[in-house]
Design a protein around this motif. Structure first.
Motif, PDB file in Angstrom:
ATOM      1  N   LYS A   1       0.824  -1.205   0.000  1.00 48.32           N
ATOM      2  CA  LYS A   1       0.000   0.000   0.000  1.00 48.32           C
ATOM      3  C   LYS A   1       0.856   1.252   0.000  1.00 48.32           C
TER       4      LYS A   1
ATOM      5  N   ASN B   1      -6.757   6.557   3.536  1.00 51.10           N
ATOM      6  CA  ASN B   1      -7.560   5.397   3.158  1.00 51.10           C
ATOM      7  C   ASN B   1      -7.235   4.140   3.955  1.00 51.10           C
TER       8      ASN B   1
ATOM      9  N   SER C   1      -7.295   1.610   7.233  1.00 51.54           N
ATOM     10  CA  SER C   1      -8.186   1.291   8.346  1.00 51.54           C
ATOM     11  C   SER C   1      -7.496   1.698   9.640  1.00 51.54           C
TER      12      SER C   1
ATOM     13  N   GLY D   1      -6.512   0.063  12.288  1.00 49.67           N
ATOM     14  CA  GLY D   1      -5.349  -0.730  12.672  1.00 49.67           C
ATOM     15  C   GLY D   1      -4.153  -0.461  11.783  1.00 49.67           C
ATOM     16  N   GLN D   2      -4.437  -0.252  10.506  1.00 54.48           N
ATOM     17  CA  GLN D   2      -3.336   0.028   9.586  1.00 54.48           C
ATOM     18  C   GLN D   2      -2.677   1.356   9.917  1.00 54.48           C
TER      19      GLN D   2
ATOM     20  N   TYR E   1     -14.934   2.357  -1.789  1.00 55.11           N
ATOM     21  CA  TYR E   1     -14.396   3.698  -1.532  1.00 55.11           C
ATOM     22  C   TYR E   1     -13.764   4.147  -2.829  1.00 55.11           C
TER      23      TYR E   1
ATOM     24  N   ASN F   1      -6.898  -6.544  10.697  1.00 53.77           N
ATOM     25  CA  ASN F   1      -6.990  -5.125  10.347  1.00 53.77           C
ATOM     26  C   ASN F   1      -7.313  -4.943   8.879  1.00 53.77           C
ATOM     27  N   GLY F   2      -8.224  -4.043   8.643  1.00 49.76           N
ATOM     28  CA  GLY F   2      -8.483  -3.646   7.263  1.00 49.76           C
ATOM     29  C   GLY F   2      -9.287  -4.625   6.450  1.00 49.76           C
ATOM     30  N   VAL F   3      -9.966  -5.544   7.111  1.00 51.63           N
ATOM     31  CA  VAL F   3     -10.744  -6.502   6.321  1.00 51.63           C
ATOM     32  C   VAL F   3     -12.141  -5.969   6.037  1.00 51.63           C
ATOM     33  N   GLY F   4     -12.532  -4.901   6.680  1.00 53.07           N
ATOM     34  CA  GLY F   4     -13.813  -4.293   6.337  1.00 53.07           C
ATOM     35  C   GLY F   4     -14.834  -4.315   7.448  1.00 53.07           C
ATOM     36  N   LYS F   5     -14.407  -4.593   8.663  1.00 55.92           N
ATOM     37  CA  LYS F   5     -15.366  -4.655   9.766  1.00 55.92           C
ATOM     38  C   LYS F   5     -16.028  -3.294   9.991  1.00 55.92           C
ATOM     39  N   THR F   6     -15.194  -2.290  10.122  1.00 53.31           N
ATOM     40  CA  THR F   6     -15.738  -0.954  10.354  1.00 53.31           C
ATOM     41  C   THR F   6     -16.612  -0.519   9.185  1.00 53.31           C
ATOM     42  N   SER F   7     -16.145  -0.827   8.006  1.00 51.14           N
ATOM     43  CA  SER F   7     -16.928  -0.455   6.825  1.00 51.14           C
ATOM     44  C   SER F   7     -18.311  -1.075   6.902  1.00 51.14           C
TER      45      SER F   7
ATOM     46  N   GLN G   1     -15.780   3.140  16.149  1.00 58.40           N
ATOM     47  CA  GLN G   1     -14.356   3.015  16.422  1.00 58.40           C
ATOM     48  C   GLN G   1     -13.761   4.412  16.410  1.00 58.40           C
TER      49      GLN G   1
ATOM     50  N   GLU H   1     -15.349  -2.270  18.234  1.00 57.06           N
ATOM     51  CA  GLU H   1     -14.206  -2.359  19.140  1.00 57.06           C
ATOM     52  C   GLU H   1     -14.399  -1.506  20.403  1.00 57.06           C
TER      53      GLU H   1
ATOM     54  N   GLN I   1     -11.486  -7.284  18.451  1.00 56.78           N
ATOM     55  CA  GLN I   1     -10.198  -7.893  18.161  1.00 56.78           C
ATOM     56  C   GLN I   1      -9.787  -8.755  19.346  1.00 56.78           C
TER      57      GLN I   1
HETATM   58  N1  LIG Z   1     -12.322   6.345   3.752  1.00 50.45           N
HETATM   59  C1  LIG Z   1     -11.715   5.361   3.111  1.00 50.45           C
HETATM   60  N2  LIG Z   1     -11.330   5.534   1.839  1.00 50.45           N
HETATM   61  C2  LIG Z   1     -10.718   4.567   1.151  1.00 50.45           C
HETATM   62  N3  LIG Z   1     -10.426   3.361   1.670  1.00 50.45           N
HETATM   63  C3  LIG Z   1     -10.773   3.115   2.940  1.00 50.45           C
HETATM   64  C4  LIG Z   1     -11.429   4.102   3.730  1.00 50.45           C
HETATM   65  N4  LIG Z   1     -11.663   3.601   4.955  1.00 50.45           N
HETATM   66  C5  LIG Z   1     -11.166   2.339   4.930  1.00 50.45           C
HETATM   67  N5  LIG Z   1     -10.631   2.056   3.720  1.00 50.45           N
HETATM   68  C6  LIG Z   1     -10.033   0.774   3.325  1.00 50.45           C
HETATM   69  O1  LIG Z   1     -11.040  -0.192   3.393  1.00 50.45           O
HETATM   70  C7  LIG Z   1     -10.552  -1.376   3.966  1.00 50.45           C
HETATM   71  C8  LIG Z   1     -11.429  -1.797   5.134  1.00 50.45           C
HETATM   72  O2  LIG Z   1     -11.346  -0.841   6.172  1.00 50.45           O
HETATM   73  P1  LIG Z   1     -12.099  -0.983   7.572  1.00 50.45           P
HETATM   74  O3  LIG Z   1     -11.892   0.292   8.305  1.00 50.45           O
HETATM   75  O4  LIG Z   1     -13.466  -1.427   7.326  1.00 50.45           O
HETATM   76  O5  LIG Z   1     -11.255  -2.132   8.257  1.00 50.45           O
HETATM   77  P2  LIG Z   1     -11.445  -2.806   9.661  1.00 50.45           P
HETATM   78  O6  LIG Z   1     -11.763  -4.198   9.423  1.00 50.45           O
HETATM   79  O7  LIG Z   1     -12.355  -2.034  10.508  1.00 50.45           O
HETATM   80  O8  LIG Z   1      -9.959  -2.676  10.215  1.00 50.45           O
HETATM   81  P3  LIG Z   1      -9.418  -2.354  11.700  1.00 50.45           P
HETATM   82  O9  LIG Z   1      -9.481  -3.592  12.436  1.00 50.45           O
HETATM   83  O10 LIG Z   1      -8.043  -1.918  11.459  1.00 50.45           O
HETATM   84  O11 LIG Z   1     -10.280  -1.285  12.245  1.00 50.45           O
HETATM   85  C9  LIG Z   1      -9.123  -1.092   4.405  1.00 50.45           C
HETATM   86  O12 LIG Z   1      -8.256  -1.735   3.501  1.00 50.45           O
HETATM   87  C10 LIG Z   1      -8.945   0.382   4.283  1.00 50.45           C
HETATM   88  O13 LIG Z   1      -7.675   0.668   3.767  1.00 50.45           O
END
Ligand SMILES: Nc1ncnc2c1ncn2[C@@H]1O[C@H](COP(=O)(O)OP(=O)(O)OP(=O)(O)O)[C@@H](O)[C@H]1O
Ligand SMILES: Nc1ncnc2c1ncn2[C@@H]1O[C@H](COP(=O)(O)OP(=O)(O)OP(=O)(O)O)[C@@H](O)[C@H]1O
Ligand SMILES: [Mg+2]
Ligand SMILES: [Mg+2]
Lengths: 538, 248, 231, 407, 409
Positions: B142, B149, B151, B153-154, C11, C36-42, C83, C158, C191
């Motif tokens: 990335k 963009n 998340s 955790g990232q 996105y 992380n980043g698998v899309g949970k928050t989304s 979150q 979380e 988590q």
């Molecule tokens: N506003 C945004 N614009 C573009 N991409 C995004 C945006 N928010 C999140 N992403 C991407 O979408 C993917 C899913 O993000 P999300 O926040 O849903 O992850 P998550 O499962 O909640 O992670 P974490 O455990 O880190 O909170 C990630 O790869 C992130 O890079």
């Protein structure tokens, strides 16, 4: 004007009394007839003096009419009349009796011209004549005139008036007027010293001006007495001057507060850099104008209520326009505060031009209702009514707004929505509503500010431009998002400004204030009432 | 004890906000090369302590010394950072409109004045360093994405990466594993232990597994001052710590 | 109670959800896990209405929510603890809590007692501005604020992040209490495995924008499930 | 096309000056309409080209250039502020076209391409002060010179100060004060006037306060109860248009000096007002002095074009000198060789109906004096644009054109 | 390295094209004005040369503003002040060049000083009879003011609207000061009636063309400099300061110096723009300090696209050309048109003209990338059209990215 109106009233009262007339009346008419032939101002003035010299109370009517520019000569027969507006032409009244004597078209009569010198001569003449009037206000006015135009010949009538006077306050004034006349007479020194003491006690600017001329025209103990009295007056006046400056500062502050307070909502709370704020103020002012026009043409009796009627309407008009702007433009821009500047700038151009197209580019007349005209004195402090009302009004608006923001659920929702729109929505707050209503509220308040500002400034399409910069200064100086800051900011800027003005002049004073703001912000980078702590940065 | 071989020396530090004492006569000493875990209830003053060390908050009273002789209360954030104190924030803060790689580039150790930055060219070493860090934080694929963009955790990882890039003498790490999976938590613990070999580290964390994993001396703060200090086992047995923090 | 079917989300050009389907029943705690980043928050944000799905749908109590705005969803009984806390920094703690009154009937506009029982610190700090609180205190405030709304569905992203262990335990107890007494549905992103294992009635595991496993909490001990959570 | 003659109108229709200048644009359109109704000029129709320089001075120059180069106008009527005129001057001399400037100004200028149909200081300020010093005017002994801080008030006040001192007024009896443009809080100034006026000597205010600032100034005067009988205010920039925005009842008796009032009772004026009301479709709109200046200027230009038989600026510039046209106050104004015109000077008192009543009038017409006799460096200068002198700043002392002519 | 990047693809190529166009215009327009007969179809009339020359100065000003606003987040509402100061420095030189050709023929004093009774030249006018001195002042005065102003403001950490408003206070105070006749700068009338520049008649077509060319070349240079600044590591830092100022501090950067440098450079650019502007329009007066003028500059940058190099230039050219055109064609209604334009731009081109263009193209590129990933990956069933539409910033949708960028906690 009030003075002349008062005389008019007295005249009506006097109408009932039978005046010692007949032979004298014929003489009076002969003198009045001379107005028809007097060709220049000095000739007219001579007639005035002649009339006054008769000492007859009946001459008050023609003289007052002359001062008001209502004395006419009929072209056909050179008769002199008092004129009065009556549908179409002018109604003619007999100069002495006041009886109706027909009407005339404007072209058929010639006005007896009047200028300032004449007006003053008439005022002096009337002053002596109205000493015995029934209405105390008229007597007060007479005493005031006679104080300003002292003359040895005044002493006798004043003595008589003093003897008859029952109202203590009027009596004091009459005595002062008498003292003034004594000073210009050839009365003995002791009398004059007593007079100086009396006048010195009065302690105002008129007394000072009188004493100045006495000092210049006399010598010995009288001169010394005048000098001493002047010194005393001067030192008390200096104190009053400081008070006056504070008052001016407060009243300027209240104008600033009014202008800024709507912005404290749209900009301070919502974060919209609202360049169209000034135009909302302008809309409020134009609403007042329209209301007054309607009242003038259809309900003239309501004129004194015009501002009260205009207030809610101005609020609604501006709030509605604000609502349209919010729904039409601003709601797409949340989260991009800087772009609201661009859009509202565009909106302000459109609104300005729209008003210019509809109402024309020139100033519009907005009148002061009677309760907002003139001034009154507190000690040596002259307080104008309109400023006082504006101050009261601005504080009321502030209090209401503070209540709404801090004590009502709506206020809470407003602040929540601006802090984090998305999360507020997730709390079940109808964000579009809150946004729209908040913006409408801010705009509406700007609108009612316009009602007040129409009383002190000119109502033109440029009205808003004059206030926008000051408003932003006030809000930022006080601390964005803090209503109290806006209040204190407005008043402190007002007062500082007014304290600087007499020394530095208006231009330099303003520059200094701006520089002070710049320096102040260095000290307190987030304004006067800066919010501190993590909360602000988060 | 002598200040001279400490990396961080806090003595009698207090700070209050509008009358509320967030830090209350706090004394804490960290030796050179030491790693310390700090725990304590929410609002104990852990983050505030870091604010004081990094110059964000000025203490009302007390001494704060870095490296034995530098009085940190006399310096501002940038100075302190340049001296070699790096910080990871509790809430991840990164430069959202820059790519991951640019974020790291700005953090990389090096001169910190304007003109060098203006005429800066990326050297091969720098490129290698960045690649290395990207590998550690597993954001290599990335690298050209905007940080906005990422998340949650990232972003945490990116911030850790920026901290690494800074290569400071003392690392202040505020809740590094919040929002990470258990596996990542372990990974982070390993990473920190690695770093601690030649750096001094303070870690704040509520995750007891993680703290245990670190296996270092633990300080428990409470109401702005030290409540207890020792190994995690020692603290777990301390009634007061259990009472205010761990719970039963 | 809540049913997400075949949800996808983008996105810009990047895809965050790829056909996610999920159910959360009343009186049950449904957990979503993933790296992380698998899309949970989304996913959570799509459910509460912060993001509009590219395709797929969200139904709550049988009604489709896809057209309704976030505040309507909140008014129909969905409360959200995001979150990153997202409390209102300049509002006092009390005002933060009261911001949850909006969907309530006038009679219900008071702060339920269990909020303060759960988070005594909030009671002490009622007059302090939310933004001045410590991270963990803010997290507590965010949960308390959601409880004020008396939700039917509680979405927690979380919630234990940054919270001291003793309170995590309390939160666990509280969630269980809400499930049992009020019978509400809880959707929980976590988590922190132990917490999840203890609480969850059902777990969903996400990987790269889709749900790769659904099952009871005990499944978490299975290696094939675990692999989705390791690095 | 070739069958029309274009006339440029360069007045701000937006921005701060729109309030004053828009009326002049309308007046010009009316005059052009009327001329067309009379059969146009040289057998061609006149065509007005209106642009909006938006109260922005550099934009004035740009628009002037556009009018002349692109639209090829035969003459331009426009500008209000001095700075706008200064801004377009170089354009007019470079491109050799004609500007008619209709507003009273500070003088100290005479350009070949500009015709000044407004008043020079000696056509307004000096007679006004003379009036106040006269017995009719109240034999004023103490003077407040209140102005907006820019060139016109500064220069006018300089001239007045010199003039008053020459008449024996002591320095401490003169107070000069300046306020910024658009000033709206007059409390301190008005109270200072009151204070200054209470020294026992007859006091008057000579106001060069500009534009918008007048309304709040007069409102404050009214509210603080300064009466014309006590301290009259003599204004040079307050006309019918400004009064329209005011309740004049408390202001009756305050004065203004102009070369025209709407209330002037002559048949020409009556017709002009009637035409104006018809044209603007409102009988509430007032007329004012600068409108009359355009009326005079436009008629002069028409006559000069007819005389020259062409619209060629060079020819017209020569032809217009000496042209005499009726003004609205019952006399004839003539274009003098210094490009200023002869005017009557009227002093008017404000009436309750928002009009002025003439209380004094110069017996004859006054010729505009471009170089003031009361300023050291300009008293030796004269202007005469006729051949052979053809000079705007001829120094009678050195006998050379070009100011001091020391080079 | 710089040249390498210069010819690289994308936004950089756009910069190269812009510079090329500007240089070309600098040569061609004067040629078409001077060497082509006025009847030819290719003839560029002098007034067009003057007009576009003026626009180019505005473009330079907008570019200067964008350096601080677009790239560093400092919304200066006082950039007009630097422009005007540069203009005044040039104006004073031009004034001194008039010599004894003024109306009073005073060899030393400009006309306005003569009739305001100045006896001698104020000290701050010394030296302005030399071009080199004036040229230094054009750079030094705005630069110094910006430096001092910025030094204090940035050190005290004045940010956001507070900074914007004090910049506005600064220009407003200067406006009032320059209005004062006592200041010795000609008051409201300002400085006019220029005759020569470097010995050439300012009104001659050739001089005008030369000034035009100078403006175009300077703008090209400024574009290059801005591009170099923005592309450097310092440029990245500038943007980092814009997004999270306090975070940069914790990385050891002195955010105040970062801002100060950009602010000063930008002020100098603005000053140069003013200096080029004055001889072309023939007047400089305090009106240029008007706060609304500075706001307009912001508007140009926003219309064109802030945070881009070409955007502000396009914005300035477009808005001003529109203004010139509208004020001629629609004198009574042009404000509606202009106001409408601003509203429309914010609504329909939220990132300005260039920004929007970028996001279309950017979207296309991302789309392509996504579809490649799609093929390699697992999930083919996404209709690409939808992707474009779901770009998070469609009006009405809550934006998909978090709330405002937040400073370090
Ligand atoms: N506003 C945004 N614009 C573009 N991409 C995004 C945006 N928010 C999140 N992403 C991407 O979408 C993917 C899913 O993000 P999300 O926040 O849903 O992850 P998550 O499962 O909640 O992670 P974490 O455990 O880190 O909170 C990630 O790869 C992130 O890079
Ligand atoms: N600016 C401030 N104003 C008022 N109170 C503050 C401020 N900053 C911090 N506090 C208070 O100080 C205390 C300590 O906060 P701090 O953030 O240091 O806690 P912490 O130990 O980091 O907690 P956590 O584990 O929850 O992050 C808290 O009670 C907090 O509310
Ligand atoms: Mg913390
Ligand atoms: Mg997440």
């Amino acid at each position: 004007m009030i003075f002349i109106r008062a005389i008019g009233l007295t005249l009506l009262l006097l109408l009932g009394m039978l005046l010692p007339s007949n032979a004298a009346e014929a003489d009076l008419r002969a003198i009045i007839a001379k107005f028809a032939t007097a060709s220049n101002f000095s000739a007219i003035e001579a007639v005035v003096h002649e009339l006054a010299a008769t000492g007859d109370r009946a001459v008050e009517r023609p003289l007052a009419a002359l001062a008001e520019g209502r004395l006419y000569v009929r072209k056909t027969d050179s008769l002199v009349f008092v004129g009065q507006d009556g549908g179409g032409g002018i109604e003619l009244l007999d100069p002495l009796s006041g009886e109706k004597s027909g009407a005339a078209a404007k072209g058929d009569i010639a006005k007896v011209k009047v200028n300032n010198t004449l007006r003053r001569a008439i005022r002096d003449a009337l002053g002596t004549l109205t000493l015995g009037a029934k209405d105390p206000a008229a007597r007060i006015a007479a005493a005031a005139t006679m104080f300003k135009t002292p003359d040895a010949t005044n002493i006798e009538p004043l003595d008589a008036a003093i003897a008859n006077e029952t109202v203590a306050s009027v009596k004091a004034l009459l005595e002062q007027a008498r003292a003034a006349s004594v000073l210009v007479s050839d009365r003995p020194e002791a009398d004059k010293l007593a007079a100086i003491a009396l006048i010195g006690a009065r302690g105002d600017r008129d007394a000072l001006s009188l004493l100045t001329s006495v000092e210049a025209n006399s010598e010995g103990t009288v001169k010394d007495g005048a000098t001493a009295a002047m010194a005393k007056i001067n030192s008390t006046l200096a104190l009053w001057d400081a008070g006056q400056n504070i008052w001016y500062g407060i009243s300027l502050g209240s104008v600033l507060l009014l202008a800024a307070i709507g912005l404290a909502i749209t900009f301070g709370v919502m974060g919209v850099i609202n360049m169209a704020h000034g135009e909302m103020v302008m809309l409020g002012a134009y609403t007042t104008f329209v209301v007054q026009e309607v009242i003038r043409s259809s309900f003239p009796g309501l004129f004194d209520w015009s501002l009260v009627i205009a207030l809610p309407l101005a609020f609604l008009v501006a709030a509605f326009v604000g609502l349209v702007i919010e729904r039409g433009v601003i709601r797409f821009l949340y989260g991009r505060p800087l772009e609201t500047l661009l859009a509202t700038w565009g909106v302000s151009l459109i609104l300005q031009q729209a008003v210019r197209t509809i109402f024309g580019p020139t100033n519009q007349e907005v009148g002061n209702p009677s309760w907002m005209s003139g001034s009154f004195d507190i000690g040596q402090l002259a307080v104008t009514w309109n400023r006082l009302w504006i101050l009261v009004f601005s504080l009321c608006v502030f209090a209401v707004l503070l209540y709404v923001m801090k004590r009502t659920p709506w206020g809470l929702q407003m602040r929540a929505v601006t802090a984090n729109r998305r999360m507020a929505a997730s709390m079940g707050i109808r964000t579009p509503w809150v946004d729209a209503l908040t913006f409408a509220l801010g705009s509406g308040i700007a609108g009612i500010a316009g009602v007040a500002l129409s009383q002190v400034d000119n109502v033109s399409p440029n009205l808003g431009r004059g206030y926008i910069i000051d408003s932003f200064m006030v809000v930022v100086f006080g601390g964005v998002g803090n209503l109290w800051g806006t209040l204190v900011g407005a008043f402190s800027l007002g007062i500082v400004n007014k304290f600087l003005e007499p020394y530095a002049g208006a231009v330099l004073g303003k520059i200094v204030v701006l520089v002070l703001i710049i320096l102040f912000i260095q000290k307190r980078p987030r304004g006067l009432f800066a919010l501190k702590g993590r909360a602000v940065e988060a | 004890m002598s200040k001279s071989n400490t990396i961080l020396y806090l003595d009698g530090v207090s700070v209050s906000f509008d009358g509320f004492r967030a830090i209350n006569n706090l004394s804490l000493v960290l030796d050179k090369g030491e790693m310390r875990a700090i725990i304590g209830p929410n609002g104990a003053g852990k983050t505030t302590m870091m604010d004081i060390v990094t110059g964000k908050t000025r203490p009302d009273e007390g001494e704060v010394f870095f490296d034995g002789q530098v009085d940190l209360t006399k310096h501002d954030e940038a100075d302190i950072a340049m001296m070699g104190i790096g910080r990871k924030f509790q809430k991840p803060t990164v430069f959202e409109s820059h790519t991951i790689e640019e974020n790291l580039m700005l953090a990389l150790k090096g001169p910190r004045s304007i003109f060098p930055a203006l005429f800066h060219r990326r050297s091969a070493t720098e490129a290698r360093q960045i690649d290395h860090i990207l590998g550690i934080i597993r954001l290599g694929d990335k690298r050209d994405e905007l940080a906005a963009n990422l998340s949650h955790g990232q972003k945490q990882w990116l911030e850790i990466g920026m901290l690494l890039a800074q290569d400071p003498k003392l690392l202040l790490v505020d809740e590094p594993v919040a929002g990470m999976t258990d596996a990542e938590t372990e990974e982070t613990a390993r990473l920190l232990k690695d770093i601690a070999r030649d750096h001094s580290v303070i870690v704040v964390e509520h995750d007891m597994h993680f703290v245990r994993e670190l296996g270092v001396k633990v300080t428990c703060l409470h109401e702005g001052s030290v409540l207890s200090e020792g190994s995690l086992d020692f603290l777990s047995a301390d009634e007061r710590v259990v009472e205010v923090y761990l719970g039963r | 109670m809540l049913e997400v079917s075949n949800a996808t989300l983008h996105y810009g050009a990047a895809q965050a959800l790829r056909g996610v389907s999920l159910k959360a029943g009343a009186g049950k705690i449904t957990c979503v896990l993933g790296r992380n980043g698998v899309g949970k928050t989304s996913l959570m944000r799509s459910i509460v209405g912060h993001h509009r799905l590219t395709s797929g749908s969200v139904a709550f109590e049988g009604k489709a929510l896809d057209r309704s705005a976030a505040y309507d969803r909140a008014r129909s009984g969905i409360a959200f603890v995001p979150q990153g806390r997202e409390i209102f920094p300049l509002l006092t703690v009390r005002e933060n809590l009261e911001s949850g009154f909006a969907p309530l009937k006038r009679a219900d506009r008071h702060i339920p007692g269990h909020v303060f029982e759960l988070f005594p610190v909030l009671k002490q700090m009622l007059a302090r501005r939310g933004g001045d609180l410590s991270g963990g205190q803010q997290q507590q405030l965010a949960i308390g604020r959601a409880l004020v709304m008396r939700p039917k569905l509680l979405v927690l992203d979380e919630p234990t992040e940054g919270i001291q262990p003793s309170i995590i335990k309390d939160i666990g107890r509280a969630i269980r209490y809400l499930r049992d007494q009020a019978g509400i549905a809880v959707l929980l992103v976590e988590q922190y495995l132990d917490f999840c294992r203890e609480l969850a009635d059902e777990v969903n595991i996400m990987d790269r924008g889709r749900i790769v496993h659904t099952g009871p909490a005990e499944d978490l001990d299975r290696a094939d499930v675990r692999k989705f959570l390791t690095v | 096309a070739d069958d029309t003659i274009k006339v440029g109108i360069l007045h701000s229709l937006s921005g701060t000056m729109a309030i004053s200048e828009t009326t002049l644009k309308d007046a010009m359109l009316m005059l052009i309409d009327e001329q067309n109704a009379k059969g146009g000029l040289l057998g061609k129709k006149l065509e007005a080209v209106v642009v909006d320089p938006a109260s922005n001075w550099p934009l004035f120059a740009e628009k002037a250039r556009e009018l002349i180069s692109k639209d090829k106008v035969a003459a331009v009527f426009g500008c209000w502020t001095s700075v706008s005129r200064k801004s377009v001057l170089p354009v007019f001399s470079e491109l050799d076209n004609i500007l008619f400037y209709p507003v009273q100004y500070e003088g100290e200028e005479s350009e070949r391409n500009v015709f000044y149909t407004g008043a020079a200081p000696n056509q307004q300020a000096i007679p006004a002060v003379d009036y106040l010093m006269s017995e009719d005017g109240g034999s004023v002994k103490r003077w407040v010179l209140e102005g907006t801080d820019y060139v016109y008030p500064r220069t006018t006040n300089k001239i007045l100060e010199a003039y008053l001192k020459a008449k024996g007024v002591a320095a401490e009896d003169i107070m000069v004060n300046y306020t910024p443009f658009g000033f709206s809080d007059w409390q301190t100034e008005v109270s200072a006037i009151k204070k200054f006026g209470s020294a026992g000597k007859k006091t008057a205010v000579v106001s060069t306060v500009n534009g918008d600032a007048n309304v709040p100034f007069y409102k404050e005067l009214g509210n603080q109860g300064i009466k014309a009988e006590d301290i009259p205010v003599m204004a040079f920039s307050v006309g019918e248009e400004e009064l329209a925005g005011l309740d004049t009842a408390p202001l009756v008796g305050h004065l203004a000096a102009w070369n025209y009032f709407q209330s002037v009772d002559t048949p020409e004026n009556e017709k002009f007002i009637a035409d104006w009301h018809k044209f603007i479709k409102s009988d509430k709109r007032t007329t004012n002095d600068p409108m009359e200046a355009h009326y005079v200027g436009f008629n002069m230009w028409v006559k000069a074009v007819e005389k020259a038989g062409t619209t060629d600026p060079d020819k017209v510039i020569d032809a217009v000198i000496g042209v005499s046209v009726p003004n609205l106050t019952g006399g004839y104004s003539t274009m003098m060789p210094n490009h200023h015109i002869t005017k009557p000077v009227l002093i008017g008192e404000i009436q309750a109906d928002g009009q002025f009543e003439t209380v004094s009038q110069t017996p004859g017409l006054v010729m505009g004096d471009e170089w003031s006799d009361y300023l050291a460096d300009s008293k030796d200068l004269i202007s005469d644009w006729r051949a052979p002198l053809s000079c705007g700043n001829f120094n009678v002392a050195t006998g050379k054109c070009g100011g001091k002519g020391t080079n | 390295m710089i040249t390498g990047r210069f010819f690289a693809a994308g936004a950089d190529r756009r910069v190269a094209i812009t510079i090329f166009i500007l240089l070309a215009v600098a040569i061609i327009v004067p040629l078409l004005n001077l060497a082509v007969s006025s009847t030819s179809a290719f003839y560029v009339p002098s007034y067009v040369v003057a007009l576009t020359g003026k626009y180019l100065c505005y473009a330079l000003l907008a570019l200067a503003l964008d350096l601080v606003w677009g790239y560093c987040g400092i919304l200066s509402l006082g950039h007009g002040a630097f422009f005007a100061l540069g203009g005044y420095a040039m104006g004073m030189y031009l004034m001194r060049q008039i010599g004894s050709r003024g109306v009073y023929g005073n060899p030393l004093l400009p006309d306005f000083m003569v009739f305001l009774n100045y006896r001698e030249l104020p000290w701050f006018w010394y030296g302005f009879d030399h071009f080199w001195f004036a040229a230094i002042m054009v750079l030094a005065v705005p630069g110094l003011l910006a430096f001092v102003f910025g030094w204090f403001a940035f050190r005290s950490r004045v940010t956001g609207v507070y900074l914007s408003i004090i910049t506005q206070a600064m220009t407003y105070a200067l406006l009032l000061a320059f209005f004062r006749n006592d200041m010795g700068f000609g008051g409201n009338n300002g400085l006019t009636d220029f005759k020569d520049i470097l010995g050439f008649n300012v009104q001659a077509d050739a001089t005008r063309s030369a000034l035009f060319a100078a403006s175009a070349v300077t703008l090209a240079l400024a574009v290059f400099v801005t591009w170099a600044i923005v592309g450097s590591k310092y440029g990245k830092l500038l943007m980092a300061v814009r997004d999270a100022e306090s975070r940069t501090r914790f990385l050891g950067w002195r955010a105040e110096n970062v801002k100060l440098f950009a602010f000063t450079v930008s002020a100098v650019m603005a000053g140069i723009a003013g200096a080029l502007y004055v001889p072309q329009v023939g007047i400089i007066n305090p009106g240029e300090f008007e706060p609304s003028n500075s706001i307009e500059v912001v508007v140009w940058a926003a219309v064109g696209g802030r945070g881009t190099i070409v955007g502000p230039i396009i914005g300035a050219l477009l808005v001003n050309a529109g203004k010139s055109w509208f004020t001629g064609v629609l004198p009574a209604f042009w404000l509606f048109a202009l106001g409408g334009l601003f509203v429309a731009v914010t609504l329909f081109l939220p990132k300005g003209i260039v920004g929007m263009w970028d996001s279309w193209r950017g979207n296309a590129r991302a789309l392509r990338a996504a579809s490649i990933a799609e093929e390699a990956g697992t999930d083919p069933d996404v209709p690409p059209a939808k992707i474009v539409r779901s770009a998070a910033r469609t009006p009405g949708d809550w934006s998909a990215s978090g709330p405002e960028p937040q400073p370090a906690e």
